[in-house]
Scaffold this active site. Structure first.
Site, PDB file in Angstrom:
ATOM      1  N   TYR A 158       0.855  -1.208   0.000  1.00  0.00           N
ATOM      2  CA  TYR A 158       0.000   0.000   0.000  1.00  0.00           C
ATOM      3  C   TYR A 158       0.885   1.249   0.000  1.00  0.00           C
ATOM      4  O   TYR A 158       0.531   2.294  -0.529  1.00  0.00           O
ATOM      5  CB  TYR A 158      -0.964  -0.024   1.195  1.00  0.00           C
ATOM      6  CG  TYR A 158      -2.212   0.803   0.964  1.00  0.00           C
ATOM      7  CD1 TYR A 158      -3.080   0.508  -0.080  1.00  0.00           C
ATOM      8  CD2 TYR A 158      -2.524   1.888   1.792  1.00  0.00           C
ATOM      9  CE1 TYR A 158      -4.223   1.259  -0.301  1.00  0.00           C
ATOM     10  CE2 TYR A 158      -3.665   2.645   1.578  1.00  0.00           C
ATOM     11  CZ  TYR A 158      -4.510   2.316   0.534  1.00  0.00           C
ATOM     12  OH  TYR A 158      -5.641   3.074   0.320  1.00  0.00           O
ATOM     13  N   LYS A 165      -3.305   8.387   2.774  1.00  0.00           N
ATOM     14  CA  LYS A 165      -4.530   8.187   3.570  1.00  0.00           C
ATOM     15  C   LYS A 165      -4.355   8.746   4.987  1.00  0.00           C
ATOM     16  O   LYS A 165      -5.313   9.253   5.572  1.00  0.00           O
ATOM     17  CB  LYS A 165      -4.906   6.699   3.618  1.00  0.00           C
ATOM     18  CG  LYS A 165      -5.376   6.127   2.289  1.00  0.00           C
ATOM     19  CD  LYS A 165      -6.566   6.863   1.703  1.00  0.00           C
ATOM     20  CE  LYS A 165      -7.173   6.146   0.504  1.00  0.00           C
ATOM     21  NZ  LYS A 165      -8.117   6.982  -0.249  1.00  0.00           N
TER      22      LYS A 165
HETATM   23  P1  NDP Z   1     -12.006   3.537  -8.681  1.00  0.00           P
HETATM   24  O1  NDP Z   1     -10.839   3.320  -9.585  1.00  0.00           O
HETATM   25  O2  NDP Z   1     -13.309   3.025  -9.129  1.00  0.00           O
HETATM   26  O3  NDP Z   1     -12.155   5.086  -8.321  1.00  0.00           O
HETATM   27  C1  NDP Z   1     -11.067   5.978  -8.223  1.00  0.00           C
HETATM   28  C2  NDP Z   1     -11.501   7.239  -8.898  1.00  0.00           C
HETATM   29  O4  NDP Z   1     -10.535   8.277  -8.755  1.00  0.00           O
HETATM   30  C3  NDP Z   1     -11.685   7.036 -10.405  1.00  0.00           C
HETATM   31  O5  NDP Z   1     -12.956   7.510 -10.766  1.00  0.00           O
HETATM   32  C4  NDP Z   1     -10.571   7.881 -10.980  1.00  0.00           C
HETATM   33  O6  NDP Z   1     -10.880   8.335 -12.287  1.00  0.00           O
HETATM   34  C5  NDP Z   1     -10.540   8.997  -9.968  1.00  0.00           C
HETATM   35  N1  NDP Z   1      -9.398   9.883 -10.136  1.00  0.00           N
HETATM   36  C6  NDP Z   1      -8.083   9.557 -10.239  1.00  0.00           C
HETATM   37  N2  NDP Z   1      -7.345  10.666 -10.457  1.00  0.00           N
HETATM   38  C7  NDP Z   1      -8.223  11.714 -10.483  1.00  0.00           C
HETATM   39  C8  NDP Z   1      -8.079  13.100 -10.688  1.00  0.00           C
HETATM   40  N3  NDP Z   1      -6.885  13.682 -10.928  1.00  0.00           N
HETATM   41  N4  NDP Z   1      -9.189  13.894 -10.654  1.00  0.00           N
HETATM   42  C9  NDP Z   1     -10.402  13.351 -10.456  1.00  0.00           C
HETATM   43  N5  NDP Z   1     -10.613  12.036 -10.263  1.00  0.00           N
HETATM   44  C10 NDP Z   1      -9.520  11.226 -10.285  1.00  0.00           C
HETATM   45  O7  NDP Z   1     -11.583   2.899  -7.276  1.00  0.00           O
HETATM   46  P2  NDP Z   1     -12.269   2.846  -5.839  1.00  0.00           P
HETATM   47  O8  NDP Z   1     -13.725   2.932  -5.943  1.00  0.00           O
HETATM   48  O9  NDP Z   1     -11.654   1.672  -5.186  1.00  0.00           O
HETATM   49  O10 NDP Z   1     -11.678   4.143  -5.123  1.00  0.00           O
HETATM   50  C11 NDP Z   1     -12.473   5.170  -4.534  1.00  0.00           C
HETATM   51  C12 NDP Z   1     -11.893   5.578  -3.196  1.00  0.00           C
HETATM   52  O11 NDP Z   1     -12.071   4.512  -2.264  1.00  0.00           O
HETATM   53  C13 NDP Z   1     -10.401   5.903  -3.207  1.00  0.00           C
HETATM   54  O12 NDP Z   1     -10.147   6.984  -2.339  1.00  0.00           O
HETATM   55  C14 NDP Z   1      -9.796   4.634  -2.625  1.00  0.00           C
HETATM   56  O13 NDP Z   1      -8.515   4.840  -2.050  1.00  0.00           O
HETATM   57  C15 NDP Z   1     -10.852   4.315  -1.583  1.00  0.00           C
HETATM   58  N6  NDP Z   1     -10.800   2.978  -1.022  1.00  0.00           N
HETATM   59  C16 NDP Z   1     -10.839   1.881  -1.851  1.00  0.00           C
HETATM   60  C17 NDP Z   1     -10.783   0.612  -1.318  1.00  0.00           C
HETATM   61  C18 NDP Z   1     -10.793  -0.593  -2.210  1.00  0.00           C
HETATM   62  O14 NDP Z   1     -10.405  -1.685  -1.756  1.00  0.00           O
HETATM   63  N7  NDP Z   1     -11.238  -0.498  -3.446  1.00  0.00           N
HETATM   64  C19 NDP Z   1     -10.692   0.374   0.139  1.00  0.00           C
HETATM   65  C20 NDP Z   1     -10.711   1.592   0.922  1.00  0.00           C
HETATM   66  C21 NDP Z   1     -10.744   2.838   0.347  1.00  0.00           C
HETATM   67  P3  NDP Z   1     -10.423   7.401 -13.555  1.00  0.00           P
HETATM   68  O15 NDP Z   1     -10.612   5.973 -13.216  1.00  0.00           O
HETATM   69  O16 NDP Z   1     -11.306   7.861 -14.642  1.00  0.00           O
HETATM   70  O17 NDP Z   1      -8.968   7.650 -13.765  1.00  0.00           O
END
Ligand code: NDP
Length: 258
Positions: A158, A165
């Protein structure tokens, strides 16, 4: 009863149907919220089309580009919002990014650029979006962000995202303290590992999921919709006394010592 009728909710971070933000948007919609969706634009407009099709059934009244690395675009996005909405009630910050190279191997090898990118997109963006949204939260509001246990404890691979985070969780507390007098609440949900686009970049994500399935009190991982339910609760008046907190939605994994 959880009722978000009459509330305007801005949801960031939907990339596809596995995105946690999509689970949150579905639950906010079900509770009656009026949605605004932002997406990360790309040159060919492919993400825009994909996300637009996906969220169409949720009938968002706003659908806008927002790259959190681009200040001009953030300003433009919130100017557009203020033309259509008289207020924002809910802001869902659900995005993160780190270079794939920085999410495997040893943390000590993190590059200066990699560190800056991860912290800027994954942590600073919460403060920047709160800065833009708070003036429109004229009737109070709720800001919810997504974090992970790797910001508190060491989780293999991570790496720099754990540092991001930790900064994000501390930002939640500073923002909650400053925005509380305006009746704006700021909280984080610490979700258990879920397979998404972002999490697939973290080395060994499947091992992490299998480990949780063995160890967590509920003997399973969580779903996007379960995280969505908690986000809807935190965004509602039922959570009116909760701010500055990190709420674990992780099947109880966090309580285990061994
Ligand atoms: P996703 O990949 O579905 O979502 C991440 C999002 O961040 C995407 O929509 C991506 O856009 C967007 N993003 C990246 N860079 C930018 C930027 N410069 N401006 C605007 N948007 C941006 O993954 P998750 O749903 O897993 O992630 C969502 C949140 O949940 C994150 O904060 C993640 O750390 C957190 N999280 C996730 C866990 C997991 O196991 N999945 C566990 C705990 C927390 P694009 O894809 O179009 O590049």
């Amino acid at each position: 009863m959880l009722d978000l009728t009459g509330k305007n909710a801005l949801v960031t971070g939907i990339a596809n149907n596995r995105s946690i933000a999509y689970g949150i948007a579905q639950q906010l919609h079900q509770a009656g919220a009026n949605l605004g969706i932002t997406y990360l634009p790309d040159e060919k407009g492919r993400f825009e089309r994909k996300v637009a099709e996906l969220v169409d059934p949720l009938k968002p009244s706003l659908f806008l580009p927002c790259d959190v690395q681009d200040d001009a675009q953030i300003t433009e996005t919130f100017t557009e919002i203020s033309k259509t909405w008289d207020k924002i009630d809910i802001l869902i910050h659900c995005l993160a990014f780190a270079n794939r190279d920085d999410l495997t191997g040893e943390f000590i090898n993190t590059s200066r650029e990699g560190f800056k990118t991860a912290l800027e997109i994954s942590s600073y963006s919460l403060t920047r979006l709160s800065q833009a949204a708070a003036p429109l939260m004229t009737q109070g509001g709720s800001i919810v962000t997504l974090t992970y246990l790797g910001g508190v404890k060491v989780i293999p691979n991570y790496n720099v995202m754990g540092i991001a985070k930790a900064a994000l969780e501390m930002s939640v507390r500073y923002l909650a303290a400053e925005l509380g007098p305006k009746n704006i609440r700021v909280n984080a949900i610490s979700a258990g590992p879920i397979r998404t686009l972002a999490s697939s970049a973290v080395g060994g994500i499947l091992d992490m999921i299998h480990h949780v399935e063995k160890i967590a009190p509920l003997r399973r991982t969580v779903t996007q919709l379960e995280v969505g339910n908690t986000a809807a609760f935190l965004s509602s008046d039922l959570a009116s006394g909760i701010t500055g907190q990190v709420i674990y939605v992780d099947s109880g994994y966090e309580i285990m010592g061994m």
